[in-house]
Design a protein around this motif. Structure first.
Motif, PDB file in Angstrom:
ATOM      1  N   ARG A  95       9.005   9.371   0.568  1.00  0.00           N
ATOM      2  CA  ARG A  95       8.964   8.021  -0.021  1.00  0.00           C
ATOM      3  C   ARG A  95      10.145   7.726  -0.931  1.00  0.00           C
ATOM      4  O   ARG A  95      10.029   6.947  -1.883  1.00  0.00           O
ATOM      5  CB  ARG A  95       7.645   7.782  -0.734  1.00  0.00           C
ATOM      6  CG  ARG A  95       6.477   7.785   0.217  1.00  0.00           C
ATOM      7  CD  ARG A  95       5.197   7.487  -0.456  1.00  0.00           C
ATOM      8  NE  ARG A  95       4.123   7.484   0.536  1.00  0.00           N
ATOM      9  CZ  ARG A  95       3.030   6.808   0.424  1.00  0.00           C
ATOM     10  NH1 ARG A  95       2.810   6.067  -0.637  1.00  0.00           N
ATOM     11  NH2 ARG A  95       2.111   6.867   1.367  1.00  0.00           N
ATOM     12  N   THR A  98      11.868   2.945   1.104  1.00  0.00           N
ATOM     13  CA  THR A  98      10.686   2.153   1.440  1.00  0.00           C
ATOM     14  C   THR A  98      10.424   2.208   2.946  1.00  0.00           C
ATOM     15  O   THR A  98      11.319   2.513   3.735  1.00  0.00           O
ATOM     16  CB  THR A  98      10.872   0.682   1.035  1.00  0.00           C
ATOM     17  OG1 THR A  98      11.935   0.112   1.811  1.00  0.00           O
ATOM     18  CG2 THR A  98      11.156   0.548  -0.460  1.00  0.00           C
ATOM     19  N   ALA A  99       9.206   1.896   3.307  1.00  0.00           N
ATOM     20  CA  ALA A  99       8.851   1.838   4.729  1.00  0.00           C
ATOM     21  C   ALA A  99       9.706   0.801   5.451  1.00  0.00           C
ATOM     22  O   ALA A  99      10.107   1.010   6.602  1.00  0.00           O
ATOM     23  CB  ALA A  99       7.370   1.513   4.888  1.00  0.00           C
ATOM     24  N   GLU A 100      10.012  -0.280   4.782  1.00  0.00           N
ATOM     25  CA  GLU A 100      10.821  -1.337   5.387  1.00  0.00           C
ATOM     26  C   GLU A 100      12.230  -0.833   5.706  1.00  0.00           C
ATOM     27  O   GLU A 100      12.734  -1.025   6.817  1.00  0.00           O
ATOM     28  CB  GLU A 100      10.887  -2.557   4.451  1.00  0.00           C
ATOM     29  CG  GLU A 100       9.559  -3.232   4.216  1.00  0.00           C
ATOM     30  CD  GLU A 100       8.670  -2.596   3.128  1.00  0.00           C
ATOM     31  OE1 GLU A 100       7.575  -3.109   2.912  1.00  0.00           O
ATOM     32  OE2 GLU A 100       9.087  -1.592   2.508  1.00  0.00           O
ATOM     33  N   ARG A 137       6.942  -7.066   4.998  1.00  0.00           N
ATOM     34  CA  ARG A 137       6.321  -6.197   3.991  1.00  0.00           C
ATOM     35  C   ARG A 137       5.336  -5.268   4.675  1.00  0.00           C
ATOM     36  O   ARG A 137       4.341  -5.718   5.244  1.00  0.00           O
ATOM     37  CB  ARG A 137       5.614  -7.036   2.933  1.00  0.00           C
ATOM     38  CG  ARG A 137       6.603  -8.005   2.268  1.00  0.00           C
ATOM     39  CD  ARG A 137       6.095  -8.576   1.023  1.00  0.00           C
ATOM     40  NE  ARG A 137       6.579  -7.683  -0.028  1.00  0.00           N
ATOM     41  CZ  ARG A 137       6.021  -7.589  -1.199  1.00  0.00           C
ATOM     42  NH1 ARG A 137       4.954  -8.266  -1.488  1.00  0.00           N
ATOM     43  NH2 ARG A 137       6.523  -6.789  -2.103  1.00  0.00           N
ATOM     44  N   ARG A 143       2.678   1.992   7.474  1.00  0.00           N
ATOM     45  CA  ARG A 143       3.174   3.196   6.790  1.00  0.00           C
ATOM     46  C   ARG A 143       2.647   4.468   7.461  1.00  0.00           C
ATOM     47  O   ARG A 143       3.374   5.442   7.602  1.00  0.00           O
ATOM     48  CB  ARG A 143       2.783   3.172   5.313  1.00  0.00           C
ATOM     49  CG  ARG A 143       3.605   2.223   4.489  1.00  0.00           C
ATOM     50  CD  ARG A 143       3.274   2.340   2.996  1.00  0.00           C
ATOM     51  NE  ARG A 143       3.934   1.280   2.273  1.00  0.00           N
ATOM     52  CZ  ARG A 143       3.395   0.079   2.038  1.00  0.00           C
ATOM     53  NH1 ARG A 143       2.173  -0.193   2.419  1.00  0.00           N
ATOM     54  NH2 ARG A 143       4.084  -0.828   1.394  1.00  0.00           N
TER      55      ARG A 143
END
Length: 163
Positions: A95, A98-100, A137, A143
């Motif tokens: 982490r 970010t996942a984005e 988002r 995720r």
């Protein structure tokens, strides 16, 4: 130079080859090289730059000088893709991105010569869901799916530096 620093250097070298260097990562790497006793002129020059204000094109040039100074051969395209994909996957799982950002970063698997190009449809599906369904988002489900894809990438990457 220890294996961890060499690996970080190879990842940044691969990024320079395919996408361009992240100035912050390049400067921090040069600082870590100095601490480890690698104190060539190019390393000192890069370490003395501002990680916040160094333009990307200048970071590319400075890192190229470090690589030349250390005599590292340029990785082939397949190796560069594997290095970046594995690094991105690790950052997704810990982490630190970010996942984005991670979702879009995994598009690297689609580069010509990639040994992981069969994963491109999975990356595209996640990115499409992220952008089209979720408005950019990530939600918990995305995720989870992204983490599973990241683990798949790491499982397909040879242990250590694939170079």
């Amino acid at each position: 130079m220890d294996d961890t620093l060499l690996h970080r250097l190879r990842v940044e070298q691969a990024r320079a080859l395919l996408d361009g260097v992240d100035p912050h990562h390049a400067v921090m790497l040069a600082c870590d090289l100095l601490v480890a006793g690698v104190d060539g002129e190019a390393v000192v020059a890069l370490a003395s730059e501002s990680a916040r204000t160094l333009p990307a094109h200048a970071a590319d040039r400075r890192l190229a000088a470090v690589i030349a100074e250390l005599g590292l051969p340029e990785p082939d395209l397949s190796t560069a893709v594997a290095l970046i994909a594995a690094d991105t996957a690790e950052r997704i799982l810990d982490r630190s991105i970010t996942a984005e950002v991670g979702t879009h970063g995994l598009y690297v698997v689609g580069y010509e010569g990639s040994q992981m190009d069969d994963l491109l449809p999975a990356v595209t599906a996640l990115a499409s869901r992220l952008e089209d369904d979720l408005g950019g988002r990530a939600d918990d489900e995305l995720r989870i799916q992204l983490a599973a894809l990241a683990r798949t990438i790491l499982n397909r990457t040879p242990a250590g530096d694939p170079a």
